[in-house]
Write a protein that holds these residues in place. Structure first.
Motif, PDB file in Angstrom:
ATOM      1  N   SER A 131       0.828  -1.206   0.000  1.00 43.86           N
ATOM      2  CA  SER A 131       0.000   0.000   0.000  1.00 43.86           C
ATOM      3  C   SER A 131       0.861   1.254   0.000  1.00 43.86           C
ATOM      4  CB  SER A 131      -0.911   0.014   1.232  1.00 43.86           C
ATOM      5  OG  SER A 131      -1.723  -1.122   1.237  1.00 43.86           O
ATOM      6  N   LEU A 132       1.921   1.235   0.776  1.00 42.33           N
ATOM      7  CA  LEU A 132       2.833   2.369   0.832  1.00 42.33           C
ATOM      8  C   LEU A 132       3.512   2.592  -0.521  1.00 42.33           C
ATOM      9  CD1 LEU A 132       4.019   4.451   2.792  1.00 42.33           C
ATOM     10  CD2 LEU A 132       5.823   2.802   3.303  1.00 42.33           C
ATOM     11  N   LEU A 133       3.920   1.525  -1.167  1.00 44.27           N
ATOM     12  CA  LEU A 133       4.562   1.633  -2.473  1.00 44.27           C
ATOM     13  C   LEU A 133       3.620   2.235  -3.515  1.00 44.27           C
ATOM     14  CD1 LEU A 133       7.067   1.000  -4.204  1.00 44.27           C
ATOM     15  CD2 LEU A 133       6.054  -1.228  -4.660  1.00 44.27           C
ATOM     16  N   VAL A 134       2.374   1.782  -3.537  1.00 46.45           N
ATOM     17  CA  VAL A 134       1.393   2.325  -4.489  1.00 46.45           C
ATOM     18  C   VAL A 134       1.148   3.807  -4.208  1.00 46.45           C
ATOM     19  CG1 VAL A 134      -1.039   2.218  -5.180  1.00 46.45           C
ATOM     20  CG2 VAL A 134       0.294   0.126  -4.995  1.00 46.45           C
ATOM     21  N   ALA A 135       1.064   4.181  -2.936  1.00 48.69           N
ATOM     22  CA  ALA A 135       0.845   5.586  -2.589  1.00 48.69           C
ATOM     23  C   ALA A 135       2.027   6.448  -3.021  1.00 48.69           C
ATOM     24  CB  ALA A 135       0.608   5.722  -1.087  1.00 48.69           C
ATOM     25  N   ILE A 136       3.236   5.978  -2.807  1.00 51.68           N
ATOM     26  CA  ILE A 136       4.420   6.746  -3.189  1.00 51.68           C
ATOM     27  C   ILE A 136       4.509   6.872  -4.705  1.00 51.68           C
ATOM     28  CG2 ILE A 136       6.950   6.698  -3.246  1.00 51.68           C
ATOM     29  CD1 ILE A 136       6.809   5.519  -0.394  1.00 51.68           C
ATOM     30  N   LEU A 137       4.281   5.781  -5.419  1.00 46.16           N
ATOM     31  CA  LEU A 137       4.339   5.846  -6.878  1.00 46.16           C
ATOM     32  C   LEU A 137       3.232   6.723  -7.440  1.00 46.16           C
ATOM     33  CD1 LEU A 137       5.248   2.181  -7.832  1.00 46.16           C
ATOM     34  CD2 LEU A 137       6.732   4.180  -7.812  1.00 46.16           C
ATOM     35  N   GLY A 138       2.102   6.816  -6.744  1.00 41.16           N
ATOM     36  CA  GLY A 138       1.023   7.685  -7.176  1.00 41.16           C
ATOM     37  C   GLY A 138       1.373   9.154  -7.050  1.00 41.16           C
ATOM     38  N   LEU A 139       2.347   9.483  -6.219  1.00 38.39           N
ATOM     39  CA  LEU A 139       2.776  10.867  -6.061  1.00 38.39           C
ATOM     40  C   LEU A 139       3.731  11.317  -7.167  1.00 38.39           C
ATOM     41  CD1 LEU A 139       3.380  10.921  -2.207  1.00 38.39           C
ATOM     42  CD2 LEU A 139       1.433  11.869  -3.469  1.00 38.39           C
ATOM     43  N   VAL A 140       4.311  10.376  -7.891  1.00 42.28           N
ATOM     44  CA  VAL A 140       5.252  10.706  -8.957  1.00 42.28           C
ATOM     45  C   VAL A 140       4.450  11.030 -10.219  1.00 42.28           C
ATOM     46  CG1 VAL A 140       7.149   9.828 -10.367  1.00 42.28           C
ATOM     47  CG2 VAL A 140       6.975   9.162  -7.967  1.00 42.28           C
ATOM     48  N   PRO A 141       4.580  12.262 -10.733  1.00 41.89           N
ATOM     49  CA  PRO A 141       3.781  12.661 -11.893  1.00 41.89           C
ATOM     50  C   PRO A 141       3.971  11.764 -13.118  1.00 41.89           C
ATOM     51  CG  PRO A 141       4.843  14.571 -10.923  1.00 41.89           C
ATOM     52  CD  PRO A 141       5.391  13.363 -10.228  1.00 41.89           C
ATOM     53  N   ALA A 142       5.166  11.248 -13.305  1.00 48.71           N
ATOM     54  CA  ALA A 142       5.421  10.409 -14.479  1.00 48.71           C
ATOM     55  C   ALA A 142       4.589   9.131 -14.455  1.00 48.71           C
ATOM     56  CB  ALA A 142       6.896  10.065 -14.552  1.00 48.71           C
ATOM     57  N   PHE A 143       4.223   8.649 -13.274  1.00 52.00           N
ATOM     58  CA  PHE A 143       3.417   7.443 -13.170  1.00 52.00           C
ATOM     59  C   PHE A 143       1.925   7.732 -13.269  1.00 52.00           C
ATOM     60  CE2 PHE A 143       7.267   5.854 -10.969  1.00 52.00           C
ATOM     61  CZ  PHE A 143       7.516   4.784 -11.808  1.00 52.00           C
ATOM     62  N   ARG A 144       1.523   8.982 -13.087  1.00 52.90           N
ATOM     63  CA  ARG A 144       0.103   9.341 -13.149  1.00 52.90           C
ATOM     64  C   ARG A 144      -0.349   9.709 -14.546  1.00 52.90           C
ATOM     65  NH1 ARG A 144      -0.843  13.858  -9.029  1.00 52.90           N
ATOM     66  NH2 ARG A 144       1.357  14.232  -9.375  1.00 52.90           N
ATOM     67  N   GLU A 145       0.553  10.191 -15.374  1.00 53.88           N
ATOM     68  CA  GLU A 145       0.180  10.686 -16.688  1.00 53.88           C
ATOM     69  C   GLU A 145       0.730   9.772 -17.770  1.00 53.88           C
ATOM     70  OE1 GLU A 145       1.910  14.527 -16.769  1.00 53.88           O
ATOM     71  OE2 GLU A 145       0.723  15.259 -15.086  1.00 53.88           O
ATOM     72  N   ARG A 146      -0.106   9.545 -18.759  1.00 58.13           N
ATOM     73  CA  ARG A 146       0.349   8.790 -19.920  1.00 58.13           C
ATOM     74  C   ARG A 146       0.875   9.756 -20.950  1.00 58.13           C
ATOM     75  NH1 ARG A 146      -3.541   3.864 -21.657  1.00 58.13           N
ATOM     76  NH2 ARG A 146      -2.867   2.491 -19.999  1.00 58.13           N
ATOM     77  N   GLY A 147       1.985   9.401 -21.507  1.00 59.05           N
ATOM     78  CA  GLY A 147       2.539  10.226 -22.574  1.00 59.05           C
ATOM     79  C   GLY A 147       1.754  10.030 -23.870  1.00 59.05           C
ATOM     80  N   GLU A 148       1.858  10.996 -24.763  1.00 60.56           N
ATOM     81  CA  GLU A 148       1.138  10.916 -26.027  1.00 60.56           C
ATOM     82  C   GLU A 148       1.599   9.712 -26.842  1.00 60.56           C
ATOM     83  OE1 GLU A 148       0.680  13.628 -30.000  1.00 60.56           O
ATOM     84  OE2 GLU A 148       0.918  14.648 -28.072  1.00 60.56           O
ATOM     85  N   GLY A 149       2.868   9.388 -26.741  1.00 59.34           N
ATOM     86  CA  GLY A 149       3.407   8.244 -27.478  1.00 59.34           C
ATOM     87  C   GLY A 149       2.792   6.932 -27.039  1.00 59.34           C
ATOM     88  N   ALA A 150       2.508   6.796 -25.747  1.00 56.10           N
ATOM     89  CA  ALA A 150       1.915   5.560 -25.237  1.00 56.10           C
ATOM     90  C   ALA A 150       0.514   5.361 -25.794  1.00 56.10           C
ATOM     91  CB  ALA A 150       1.879   5.587 -23.713  1.00 56.10           C
ATOM     92  N   VAL A 151      -0.256   6.442 -25.894  1.00 54.38           N
ATOM     93  CA  VAL A 151      -1.616   6.346 -26.422  1.00 54.38           C
ATOM     94  C   VAL A 151      -1.571   5.986 -27.901  1.00 54.38           C
ATOM     95  CG1 VAL A 151      -3.752   7.609 -26.850  1.00 54.38           C
ATOM     96  CG2 VAL A 151      -2.514   7.959 -24.712  1.00 54.38           C
ATOM     97  N   LYS A 152      -0.692   6.611 -28.653  1.00 51.72           N
ATOM     98  CA  LYS A 152      -0.582   6.304 -30.078  1.00 51.72           C
ATOM     99  C   LYS A 152      -0.156   4.857 -30.287  1.00 51.72           C
ATOM    100  CE  LYS A 152       0.346  10.907 -31.868  1.00 51.72           C
ATOM    101  NZ  LYS A 152       1.316  11.779 -32.549  1.00 51.72           N
TER     102      LYS A 152
END
Length: 102
Positions: free
Chosen positions: A43-64
């Protein structure tokens, strides 16, 4: 009406089950850090990774890339053709709704 009743398969089965559960509990409690690594750390790991913006946002390349993979699986090259295939296969219903979401 009540729920199912568990009945031991053979005489003394309840005693054997209780002994097994007791032994498992002792083994679990033997390691004092087990509670942390099993319950707290994930639970702590998921919470910490959720604070990192790179893990919250998908890049445009990933969607394409994802759309390219979907188009390839459907055997089409654009969105309109993908929608047409969805209607033909019964995946999409009227108004673009998903029929399998039942």
């Amino acid at each position: 009406m009540s729920g199912p009743v568990l009945v031991p398969a053979r005489p003394g089965g309840a005693r054997a089950l209780r002994a097994l559960l007791t032994a498992e509990a002792r083994l679990f409690l033997r390691e004092p850090g087990a509670d942390f690594w099993i319950f707290v750390f994930p639970s702590l790991l998921v919470a910490i990774l959720g604070l990192v913006p790179a893990f919250r946002e998908r890049g445009e390349g990933a969607v394409k890339t994802r759309l390219t993979h979907v188009y390839a699986k459907l055997g089409v090259s654009d969105r309109a053709a993908a929608v047409a295939v969805g209607y033909d296969r019964g995946i999409l219903g009227p108004g673009g709704t998903d029929r399998s979401a039942g």
